[in-house]
Scaffold this motif. Structure first.
Motif, short mmCIF file in Angstrom:
data_model
loop_
_atom_site.label_atom_id
_atom_site.label_comp_id
_atom_site.label_asym_id
_atom_site.label_seq_id
_atom_site.Cartn_x
_atom_site.Cartn_y
_atom_site.Cartn_z
N ILE A 96 28.96 115.78 45.76
CA ILE A 96 30.17 116.59 45.67
C ILE A 96 31.33 115.65 45.40
O ILE A 96 31.41 114.57 46.00
CB ILE A 96 30.38 117.44 46.95
CG1 ILE A 96 31.64 118.27 46.87
CG2 ILE A 96 30.41 116.58 48.21
CD1 ILE A 96 31.77 119.34 47.96
N ASP A 97 32.22 116.03 44.47
CA ASP A 97 33.23 115.05 44.06
C ASP A 97 34.49 115.10 44.92
O ASP A 97 35.60 115.33 44.45
CB ASP A 97 33.56 115.15 42.56
CG ASP A 97 33.78 116.58 42.13
OD1 ASP A 97 33.77 117.46 43.01
OD2 ASP A 97 33.94 116.82 40.93
N ILE A 98 34.28 114.87 46.20
CA ILE A 98 35.41 114.62 47.09
C ILE A 98 34.93 113.54 48.05
O ILE A 98 33.77 113.55 48.48
CB ILE A 98 35.85 115.89 47.85
CG1 ILE A 98 36.99 115.58 48.80
CG2 ILE A 98 34.70 116.53 48.61
CD1 ILE A 98 37.62 116.81 49.43
N GLY A 99 35.79 112.59 48.33
CA GLY A 99 35.37 111.48 49.19
C GLY A 99 36.40 111.16 50.24
O GLY A 99 37.35 111.91 50.45
N ARG A 100 36.17 110.06 50.85
CA ARG A 100 37.02 109.62 51.96
C ARG A 100 38.49 109.57 51.52
O ARG A 100 39.38 109.90 52.28
CB ARG A 100 36.55 108.23 52.39
CG ARG A 100 36.98 107.83 53.77
CD ARG A 100 36.32 106.51 54.14
NE ARG A 100 34.88 106.65 54.30
CZ ARG A 100 33.96 105.88 53.70
NH1 ARG A 100 34.34 104.92 52.88
NH2 ARG A 100 32.69 106.09 53.90
N ASN A 101 38.70 109.15 50.26
CA ASN A 101 40.07 109.03 49.78
C ASN A 101 40.81 110.36 49.77
O ASN A 101 42.04 110.41 49.81
CB ASN A 101 40.09 108.43 48.38
CG ASN A 101 39.61 106.99 48.40
OD1 ASN A 101 39.49 106.41 49.47
ND2 ASN A 101 39.34 106.44 47.22
N ASP A 102 40.06 111.44 49.67
CA ASP A 102 40.69 112.77 49.70
C ASP A 102 40.63 113.38 51.08
O ASP A 102 40.88 114.57 51.25
CB ASP A 102 40.00 113.70 48.70
CG ASP A 102 40.04 113.16 47.30
OD1 ASP A 102 41.13 112.84 46.83
OD2 ASP A 102 38.96 113.02 46.69
N GLY A 103 40.22 112.59 52.04
CA GLY A 103 40.20 113.09 53.41
C GLY A 103 38.90 113.73 53.82
O GLY A 103 38.83 114.43 54.82
N ALA A 104 37.84 113.52 53.03
CA ALA A 104 36.57 114.14 53.40
C ALA A 104 35.96 113.43 54.60
O ALA A 104 36.14 112.23 54.79
CB ALA A 104 35.60 114.09 52.23
N ILE B 58 29.43 109.94 53.20
CA ILE B 58 30.77 109.97 52.63
C ILE B 58 31.07 108.64 51.96
O ILE B 58 31.00 107.58 52.60
CB ILE B 58 31.83 110.21 53.74
CG1 ILE B 58 31.42 111.35 54.66
CG2 ILE B 58 33.21 110.42 53.14
CD1 ILE B 58 31.52 112.73 54.06
N ASN B 59 31.40 108.66 50.68
CA ASN B 59 31.87 107.46 50.00
C ASN B 59 33.35 107.64 49.69
O ASN B 59 33.91 108.69 49.99
CB ASN B 59 31.08 107.23 48.71
CG ASN B 59 29.62 106.94 49.02
OD1 ASN B 59 29.32 106.39 50.08
ND2 ASN B 59 28.73 107.35 48.13
N ASP B 60 33.95 106.63 49.07
CA ASP B 60 35.40 106.73 48.81
C ASP B 60 35.73 107.90 47.90
O ASP B 60 36.62 108.68 48.17
CB ASP B 60 35.92 105.42 48.20
CG ASP B 60 35.98 104.33 49.26
OD1 ASP B 60 35.88 104.69 50.46
OD2 ASP B 60 36.13 103.16 48.90
N TYR C 226 27.75 112.86 49.54
CA TYR C 226 26.43 113.42 49.29
C TYR C 226 26.02 114.28 50.48
O TYR C 226 26.38 113.97 51.61
CB TYR C 226 25.41 112.31 49.11
CG TYR C 226 25.66 111.46 47.90
CD1 TYR C 226 25.17 111.81 46.66
CD2 TYR C 226 26.44 110.30 48.01
CE1 TYR C 226 25.42 111.03 45.54
CE2 TYR C 226 26.70 109.51 46.90
CZ TYR C 226 26.19 109.88 45.67
OH TYR C 226 26.44 109.11 44.57
N PHE C 227 25.30 115.33 50.18
CA PHE C 227 24.71 116.08 51.28
C PHE C 227 23.31 116.54 50.86
O PHE C 227 23.04 116.72 49.68
CB PHE C 227 25.58 117.28 51.69
CG PHE C 227 25.84 118.26 50.59
CD1 PHE C 227 26.95 118.14 49.77
CD2 PHE C 227 24.97 119.33 50.37
CE1 PHE C 227 27.19 119.04 48.75
CE2 PHE C 227 25.21 120.24 49.36
CZ PHE C 227 26.32 120.10 48.54
#
Lengths: 579, 161
Positions: free
Chosen positions: A479-487, A512-514, A518-519
């Motif tokens: 999924i294209d959201i990561g730590r940088n977006d607050g995931a 969670i990557n930057d 992945y789930f």
């Protein structure tokens, strides 16, 4: 500080009656201080956290202030940062206004068709509770007319500014007649908040609830996430597995104490209730019997439990989240007395209460850990081990067992071996818990959350649930959201479950990557993911998900149960006997 | 909620003058700069000053209307470029752009500006200019989003200091 009983506050008898119906006895600190100030017409700044009972602090005066003859005009406007808070405040205010005919409270917030809200506003609401965006929208449409507003309440003002509602709040304030009364609640007093108070409040009184920092080092504090309506079941499971010698269960209202008492008694627990409406002699009697161990569970309100001193309380349960942070300290302080250790468990239902738990954590300066609700399997295990112990004890003594020999002889006559008979007897003994399946697996999510939350990183969920093995191949989705977006893992988990409707237990590993996350889900759900998670908004980011690989379920099955779900054996004296 | 975008007519000059003055008060309050301070401004004086804007050769006023109420406007005048000798000659100049607080963040300025741009393009005018104050971040951000960029700095010195 000196708190007052609601009966001592100068409020109308209608509101007193409603408060009494709700079962509240004593006003919290913020209520004791704020209600008289607002009633006297002053502008007030309430510096307090959530969970201190501030809705009543402004809600009661709001109800009192309304001119019930004027049903058409908005007289009180309450602005809340979120839909949940608006709905909650509205519900509470309606309860206070139960006996005040002519008070009509209308909630307005985004996410619901505006037409319905327009309709109810046109029907007439003299108290309007809403979120800034929707309020602005209704003002633009000239549906919401604020020319007659006598009082405006900004609830959780700091939160509203954080959410970018600053301009909206200012606009709303400028649209209201200047001779109004303005009440502002905020957990923090930032520069921006101070500027707003300076600009929009007249000679305000600051009500600040000083934090009473008490050290509670020897108390282990946990909370259970319980689905609404399942608290009694969860409590029973906890009582069975933890098997405290003495436990106090705290409720917020007299009514809840009474209800819980009869519910527990009906289920065979030796539970007694204690609240302010009981006669002193009954109270004393109840307390004596608790101290003597005749009742091992005491259900009490905060006021009633004040001043009771019982030394060996093993566990405190907060069946209801305390209304006041100070209460929490007082409640859990009932255990771990005289240098002993103790445990406190708080029942939490819903997102708002989760927020409150986080705040309580900060308040006590210690992390309150998520704990899995003991499952039926746990109860079974505890009972089994107790039975084994009991049987061994009887066998060791070896006396006087001959009189039962007749039954065995009778049964073995019919071709059964003594082993068969023993098995059947154990089954009879342990059966009731199997038949009485109070907590089904829908609570299983709590285990997963517990482990996730309590683990250090909190970022990875491992595949551990043995029950997943029969779900076939698992697949990894990106999924294209990561730590940088607050995931974070919980955000991804909730996004997946919300969008697909699948239970959280089906979601495997989350990483969670930057930039990406992945789930894992069963491969069979791939089309559902593609369909339901297309352009899904997560933390204000429009995301898409795609399957990146599939794997065998075996790989994803390094099964391990969270240690937290094991029942405490520290002082296992066997299972609680249903009496 | 329906928002109507249109050009204002001369019959609305009083209404527009009032709103223009509201804009000036807003400028006065938000700038916190004595430079933009004033005692009193009269609507009838403003009406006179706006006369040219209703003449399509000299400028225009575009408005946003909600339920019969004008909630925002842009007033634009056609004038010569600040460097008189420049070959550019005439430019469009937005002297006032204002949206009532309740109606902000709805994209009203964007729509109004587009009308002005279209009007000027038809006249073959190449540049549309305006000024904002350096510290007015929300305004600067929103003009930037509409494709504007600063091209000169206006300097001043307070001789009383």
């Amino acid at each position: 500080m000196e708190k007052k009983l609601f009966t001592e506050l100068e409020i109308s008898k209608e509101v007193k009656k409603a408060v009494n119906d709700l079962g509240f006895e004593e006003a919290t600190a913020i209520q004791t201080l704020t209600i008289p100030l607002i009633m006297s017409g002053k502008d007030v700044i309430g510096h307090s956290q959530t969970g201190t009972g501030k809705t009543a602090a402004f809600g009661i005066p709001a109800v009192e202030l309304v001119d019930v003859k004027d049903k058409k005009n908005v007289q009180v406007l309450i602005v809340c940062p979120t839909r949940e808070l608006a709905v909650q405040a509205c519900e509470e205010i309606r309860k206070f206004a139960k006996y005040k005919e002519g008070v009509n409270t209308v909630p307005v917030y985004g996410g619901q068709p505006i037409d319905r809200q327009i309709k109810s506003l046109k029907y007439g609401g003299n108290i309007v509770v809403g979120t800034p965006g929707r309020l602005m929208d209704l003002m633009r449409r000239k549906i919401l007319k604020l020319g007659n507003v006598k009082m405006i309440v900004l609830d959780e003002a700091d939160e509203m500014l954080n959410m970018g509602f600053k301009e909206d709040v200012e606009t709303i304030l400028t649209e209201i007649p200047e001779n109004r009364q303005t009440i502002l609640f905020s957990a923090t007093m930032s520069k921006e908040i101070m500027r707003i108070t300076k600009q929009f409040l007249t000679d305000p009184e600051l009500v600040q609830i000083a934090h009473q920092q008490l050290s509670v080092p020897t108390i282990e504090q946990y909370y259970f996430e319980v689905p609404r309506g399942r608290k009694v079941d969860a409590l029973c499971n906890a009582l069975d597995v933890y098997d405290p010698g003495k436990a106090i269960v705290f409720c917020n209202t007299k009514k809840q104490v009474e209800e819980l008492q009869s519910e527990l008694q009906a289920r065979g627990y030796m539970a007694g209730g204690l609240h302010g409406d009981m006669r002193q002699t009954s109270r004393d009697q109840m307390l004596r019997s608790f101290k003597a161990g005749k009742n091992d569970i005491l259900i009490a309100t905060d006021v009633a439990a004040r001043g009771i001193d019982v030394e060996d309380v093993d566990i405190v349960f907060n069946f209801d989240l305390p209304q006041d942070e100070e209460y929490y300290i007082h409640r859990i302080g009932r255990t771990a007395r005289a240098g002993k250790s103790g445990k406190a468990y708080t029942f939490v239902a819903g997102r708002n209460q989760l927020r409150a738990i986080n705040q309580l954590s900060k308040y006590v300066g210690k992390k309150i850990l998520l704990q899995a609700i003991p499952s039926n399997a746990d109860i079974h295990e505890v009972r089994q081990s107790a039975l084994t112990k009991e049987i061994s004890g009887i066998l060791e003594k070896g006396t006087d067992n001959n009189k039962y020999m007749k039954i065995i002889e009778e049964l073995t006559k019919e071709d059964y071996t003594s082993l068969d008979v023993a098995l059947a007897l154990i089954k009879v003994h342990l059966k009731d818990i199997e038949n009485n399946n109070r907590l089904s697996d829908d609570l299983h999510i709590s285990y997963e959350n517990a482990e996730r939350d309590n683990r250090d990183s909190g970022r990875r969920r491992s595949d551990r649930d043995p029950s997943r093995s029969d779900r076939g191949k698992m697949a990894s989705f990106k999924i294209d959201i990561g730590r940088n977006d607050g995931a974070a893992a919980n955000i991804i988990l909730s996004a997946v479950t919300r969008a697909t409707g699948l239970p959280g237990t089906m979601v495997g590993r989350i990483e969670i990557n930057d930039e990406y996350s992945y789930f894992d889900l069963p491969e069979a759900e791939a089309s559902l993911v593609m369909d339901k998670m297309k352009n899904l908004k997560v933390r204000n980011v429009v995301t898409n998900s795609e399957m990146v690989s599939s794997k065998n379920s075996k790989d994803s099955n390094r099964g391990r149960r969270p240690s937290s779900s094991k029942p405490s054996r520290a002082k296992s004296t066997g299972p609680r006997k249903r009496r | 909620m329906e928002i109507i975008y249109r050009t204002a007519g001369i019959d609305e000059s009083y209404k527009m003058a009032e709103l223009y003055n509201e804009f000036l008060y807003d400028l006065k309050d938000s700038s916190k700069d004595i430079y933009f301070d004033f005692e009193n401004i009269s609507v009838s004086d403003r009406v006179k000053l706006l006369e040219d804007r209703f003449n399509a050769d000299k400028g225009m006023i575009v408005v946003a209307e909600v339920n019969g109420e004008i909630v925002g406007f842009i007033s634009m005048t056609i004038m010569s470029c600040f460097m008189i000798v420049s070959s550019v000659k005439n430019i469009g100049y937005i002297e006032a752009g204002y949206v009532k607080p309740l109606y902000r963040k709805l994209g009203i300025t964007k729509k109004l500006e587009a009308m002005v741009v279209e009007f000027l393009k038809e006249k073959g005018i190449r540049y549309l200019e305006l000024f904002t104050l350096l510290n007015n971040e929300p305004a600067n951000e929103s003009w930037k989003k509409l494709g504007y960029s600063p091209f000169r700095l206006q300097w001043r010195k307070d001789l009383n200091e």
